[in-house]
Design a protein around this motif. Structure first.
Motif, mmCIF file in Angstrom:
data_model
loop_
_atom_site.group_PDB
_atom_site.id
_atom_site.type_symbol
_atom_site.label_atom_id
_atom_site.label_comp_id
_atom_site.label_asym_id
_atom_site.label_seq_id
_atom_site.Cartn_x
_atom_site.Cartn_y
_atom_site.Cartn_z
ATOM 1 N N ILE A 195 0.835 -1.208 0.000
ATOM 2 C CA ILE A 195 0.000 0.000 0.000
ATOM 3 C C ILE A 195 0.863 1.250 0.000
ATOM 4 O O ILE A 195 0.584 2.219 -0.717
ATOM 5 N N SER A 196 1.928 1.232 0.819
ATOM 6 C CA SER A 196 2.839 2.385 0.845
ATOM 7 C C SER A 196 3.444 2.619 -0.533
ATOM 8 O O SER A 196 3.514 3.752 -1.017
ATOM 9 N N SER A 197 3.872 1.530 -1.163
ATOM 10 C CA SER A 197 4.497 1.647 -2.471
ATOM 11 C C SER A 197 3.506 2.191 -3.503
ATOM 12 O O SER A 197 3.839 3.082 -4.290
ATOM 13 N N PHE A 198 2.278 1.673 -3.478
ATOM 14 C CA PHE A 198 1.254 2.132 -4.427
ATOM 15 C C PHE A 198 0.974 3.617 -4.243
ATOM 16 O O PHE A 198 1.007 4.409 -5.185
ATOM 17 N N LEU A 199 0.673 4.003 -2.993
ATOM 18 C CA LEU A 199 0.294 5.391 -2.723
ATOM 19 C C LEU A 199 1.451 6.350 -2.961
ATOM 20 O O LEU A 199 1.263 7.443 -3.507
ATOM 21 N N LEU A 200 2.658 5.952 -2.541
ATOM 22 C CA LEU A 200 3.797 6.854 -2.708
ATOM 23 C C LEU A 200 4.201 6.971 -4.170
ATOM 24 O O LEU A 200 4.585 8.061 -4.617
ATOM 25 N N PHE A 201 4.120 5.888 -4.925
ATOM 26 C CA PHE A 201 4.402 5.998 -6.360
ATOM 27 C C PHE A 201 3.394 6.939 -7.008
ATOM 28 O O PHE A 201 3.759 7.815 -7.795
ATOM 29 N N ALA A 202 2.106 6.745 -6.659
ATOM 30 C CA ALA A 202 1.068 7.594 -7.247
ATOM 31 C C ALA A 202 1.264 9.058 -6.870
ATOM 32 O O ALA A 202 1.121 9.955 -7.705
ATOM 33 N N SER A 203 1.605 9.313 -5.590
ATOM 34 C CA SER A 203 1.796 10.695 -5.160
ATOM 35 C C SER A 203 3.006 11.323 -5.829
ATOM 36 O O SER A 203 3.033 12.533 -6.098
ATOM 37 N N GLY A 204 4.035 10.495 -6.103
ATOM 38 C CA GLY A 204 5.176 11.018 -6.834
ATOM 39 C C GLY A 204 4.878 11.198 -8.308
ATOM 40 O O GLY A 204 5.249 12.211 -8.918
ATOM 41 N N ALA A 205 4.174 10.252 -8.889
ATOM 42 C CA ALA A 205 3.930 10.284 -10.334
ATOM 43 C C ALA A 205 2.952 11.381 -10.743
ATOM 44 O O ALA A 205 2.962 11.817 -11.900
ATOM 45 N N ILE A 206 2.108 11.828 -9.811
ATOM 46 C CA ILE A 206 1.145 12.874 -10.168
ATOM 47 C C ILE A 206 1.821 14.228 -10.306
ATOM 48 O O ILE A 206 1.335 15.118 -11.018
ATOM 49 N N VAL A 207 2.964 14.417 -9.632
ATOM 50 C CA VAL A 207 3.627 15.734 -9.625
ATOM 51 C C VAL A 207 4.014 16.187 -11.031
ATOM 52 O O VAL A 207 3.721 17.329 -11.418
ATOM 53 N N PRO A 208 4.685 15.351 -11.856
ATOM 54 C CA PRO A 208 5.062 15.824 -13.195
ATOM 55 C C PRO A 208 3.862 16.092 -14.107
ATOM 56 O O PRO A 208 3.990 16.823 -15.091
ATOM 57 N N VAL A 209 2.716 15.504 -13.775
ATOM 58 C CA VAL A 209 1.536 15.634 -14.634
ATOM 59 C C VAL A 209 0.747 16.908 -14.312
ATOM 60 O O VAL A 209 -0.046 17.379 -15.126
ATOM 61 N N LEU A 210 0.980 17.476 -13.130
ATOM 62 C CA LEU A 210 0.166 18.617 -12.676
ATOM 63 C C LEU A 210 0.114 19.779 -13.660
ATOM 64 O O LEU A 210 -0.965 20.352 -13.876
ATOM 65 N N PRO A 211 1.232 20.190 -14.277
ATOM 66 C CA PRO A 211 1.125 21.322 -15.220
ATOM 67 C C PRO A 211 0.139 21.057 -16.361
ATOM 68 O O PRO A 211 -0.655 21.933 -16.709
ATOM 69 N N TRP A 212 0.167 19.867 -16.931
ATOM 70 C CA TRP A 212 -0.764 19.541 -18.011
ATOM 71 C C TRP A 212 -2.181 19.366 -17.479
ATOM 72 O O TRP A 212 -3.140 19.705 -18.152
ATOM 73 N N LEU A 213 -2.292 18.873 -16.244
ATOM 74 C CA LEU A 213 -3.607 18.702 -15.629
ATOM 75 C C LEU A 213 -4.306 20.044 -15.449
ATOM 76 O O LEU A 213 -5.533 20.138 -15.535
ATOM 77 N N PHE A 214 -3.513 21.106 -15.203
ATOM 78 C CA PHE A 214 -4.086 22.440 -15.017
ATOM 79 C C PHE A 214 -4.065 23.276 -16.296
ATOM 80 O O PHE A 214 -4.241 24.495 -16.256
ATOM 81 N N GLY A 215 -3.830 22.608 -17.425
ATOM 82 C CA GLY A 215 -3.995 23.285 -18.716
ATOM 83 C C GLY A 215 -2.768 23.956 -19.287
ATOM 84 O O GLY A 215 -2.866 24.617 -20.332
ATOM 85 N N LEU A 216 -1.609 23.832 -18.657
ATOM 86 C CA LEU A 216 -0.400 24.422 -19.218
ATOM 87 C C LEU A 216 0.060 23.610 -20.426
ATOM 88 O O LEU A 216 -0.232 22.418 -20.539
ATOM 89 N N GLN A 217 0.810 24.245 -21.301
ATOM 90 C CA GLN A 217 1.246 23.575 -22.518
ATOM 91 C C GLN A 217 2.691 23.927 -22.836
ATOM 92 O O GLN A 217 3.250 24.883 -22.303
ATOM 93 N N GLY A 218 3.279 23.112 -23.712
ATOM 94 C CA GLY A 218 4.584 23.407 -24.271
ATOM 95 C C GLY A 218 5.684 23.605 -23.256
ATOM 96 O O GLY A 218 5.771 22.923 -22.224
ATOM 97 N N THR A 219 6.537 24.601 -23.548
ATOM 98 C CA THR A 219 7.714 24.858 -22.723
ATOM 99 C C THR A 219 7.327 25.251 -21.299
ATOM 100 O O THR A 219 8.007 24.875 -20.331
ATOM 101 N N THR A 220 6.244 26.001 -21.152
ATOM 102 C CA THR A 220 5.803 26.424 -19.816
ATOM 103 C C THR A 220 5.496 25.211 -18.947
ATOM 104 O O THR A 220 5.903 25.152 -17.776
ATOM 105 N N ALA A 221 4.787 24.238 -19.505
ATOM 106 C CA ALA A 221 4.440 23.027 -18.757
ATOM 107 C C ALA A 221 5.701 22.256 -18.368
ATOM 108 O O ALA A 221 5.810 21.743 -17.241
ATOM 109 N N VAL A 222 6.658 22.186 -19.283
ATOM 110 C CA VAL A 222 7.904 21.460 -19.008
ATOM 111 C C VAL A 222 8.677 22.120 -17.871
ATOM 112 O O VAL A 222 9.153 21.454 -16.943
#
Length: 365
Positions: free
Chosen positions: A282-309
């Motif tokens: 459970i720790s591994s699942f939740l911690l991987f998910a909490s880590g993996a969501i961080v790089p996706v946040l810019p695109w999740l909030f609508g940023l694009q291109g170089t700004t999102a990167v």
């Protein structure tokens, strides 16, 4: 208590004593608060440390003659440790206390007694021992948690940067990131469960038991092979034979002799060290998910291109520095070095996949 020969205390000396006084008082409070959240032997050890800090406090009070009307505030580290000890009482607090005890000002303080200098060195070893106990209890799930969080951060950052560098739409990058999050979290959780369960089953298969002693009454007391059981478990020859004779004698008298308690080939806390399979999964699942969501946040909030990167790199960089520093603190190592190592590894992996994405994107064009 002995003062430096032919030396009278100055105003600076008295200000320094007052600072030592409040620091000793603050450290004693930390140990008292930690003891309040412990029980048994650990509680007793922590209370003894608090008592030692009170002795040091009294030393400075005696030099000052009485408690000054105005005292300086304890340092930020001491105040923070006191607050955390009252709220959490965790291994994290002990790890910080270990670092604090490692830097004693009394080694160069002429007005400190030799006993106080020795005490501080002993305190460091005691706190390190208590922190080591906590690390052993924490190691199974903590290893899975740190590994999961960093794997999520690095792998999903590399994924979204690599996909984004090919020139696909922001929607596709977001979809790829979410898919990578779910696939990775499920894989990590399942892998940790199987790994820890297998390790616990392996340990269980080596546990000592009383099967051999069940036939003790029928053994030849002079030529009995029960002693070989205990030799295989780590006892020396004389002790093994002595224990085996006692068991055979007791069995023939119709009594039972305790055989397995102290005879172990591995530590009593092996299962505790490995940790729970479900906790690790459970720790591994939740911690991987909490880590993996961080790089996706810019695109999740609508940023694009170089700004999102750029935003993704900043967010992941902060997360990598934080987890690296935490590992450093808990392991007793330098937090900054651990933090920079995490950052270099994470950004290095992401840079490789980004370059590959650019190459494939240009090739596809």
């Amino acid at each position: 208590m002995t003062a430096p020969a032919a030396a009278a205390p100055t105003a600076a000396d008295r200000r320094r004593w007052a600072r030592y006084l409040v620091e000793e008082r603050a450290e004693g409070t930390v140990y008292q608060r930690l003891a309040a959240r412990r029980e048994g032997e650990e509680r007793e050890i922590l209370l003894n440390l608090a008592e030692a800090e009170r002795r040091h406090e009294q030393h400075w009070l005696d030099l000052l003659g009485a408690e000054p009307a105005r005292l300086p505030r304890a340092g930020l580290r001491s105040r923070m440790l006191g607050w955390m000890a009252g709220k959490f009482g965790s291994i994290f607090v002990l790890a910080l206390a270990q670092s604090a005890e490692a830097r004693s000002p009394y080694d160069t303080e002429a007005w400190a007694s030799p006993a106080m200098r020795a005490d501080e060195k002993v305190h460091y070893e005691v706190v390190r021992g208590l922190a080591a106990r906590g690390r052993r209890r924490l190691s199974g799930s903590f290893r899975a948690a740190v590994f999961g969080a960093n794997d999520g951060l690095v792998s999903n950052l590399a994924l979204v940067l690599g996909i984004g560098a090919t020139g696909v739409s922001s929607g596709f990058v977001l979809f790829s990131g979410i898919a990578g999050l779910l696939a990775g979290a499920l894989s990590m959780g399942a892998g940790e469960f199987v790994s820890v369960r297998s390790q616990r089953e392996l340990l269980a298969s080596t546990e000592a038991n009383d099967d051999a002693a069940a036939s003790a009454a029928d053994l030849d007391i002079d030529e009995n092979e029960l002693a070989l059981v205990y030799r295989a478990r780590g006892m020396d020859e004389a002790e093994s034979l002595s224990r085996a004779r006692k068991i055979v004698t007791a069995a023939r008298a119709g009594a039972q002799y305790a055989t397995t308690g102290p005879v172990r080939t591995h530590g009593a806390d092996d299962h505790e060290i490995v940790g729970s399979d479900w906790t690790a999964a459970i720790s591994s699942f939740l911690l991987f998910a909490s880590g993996a969501i961080v790089p996706v946040l810019p695109w999740l909030f609508g940023l694009q291109g170089t700004t999102a990167v750029i935003v993704a790199l900043i967010l992941v960089g902060v997360a990598l520095l934080s987890t690296g520093a935490m590992v450093g603190i808990l392991s007793g190592g330098p937090p900054l070095r651990r933090a920079l190592r995490q950052l270099a590894i994470g950004f290095g992996a992401a840079a490789i996949t980004y370059v590959l994405g650019l190459v494939f994107g240009v090739g596809a064009a």
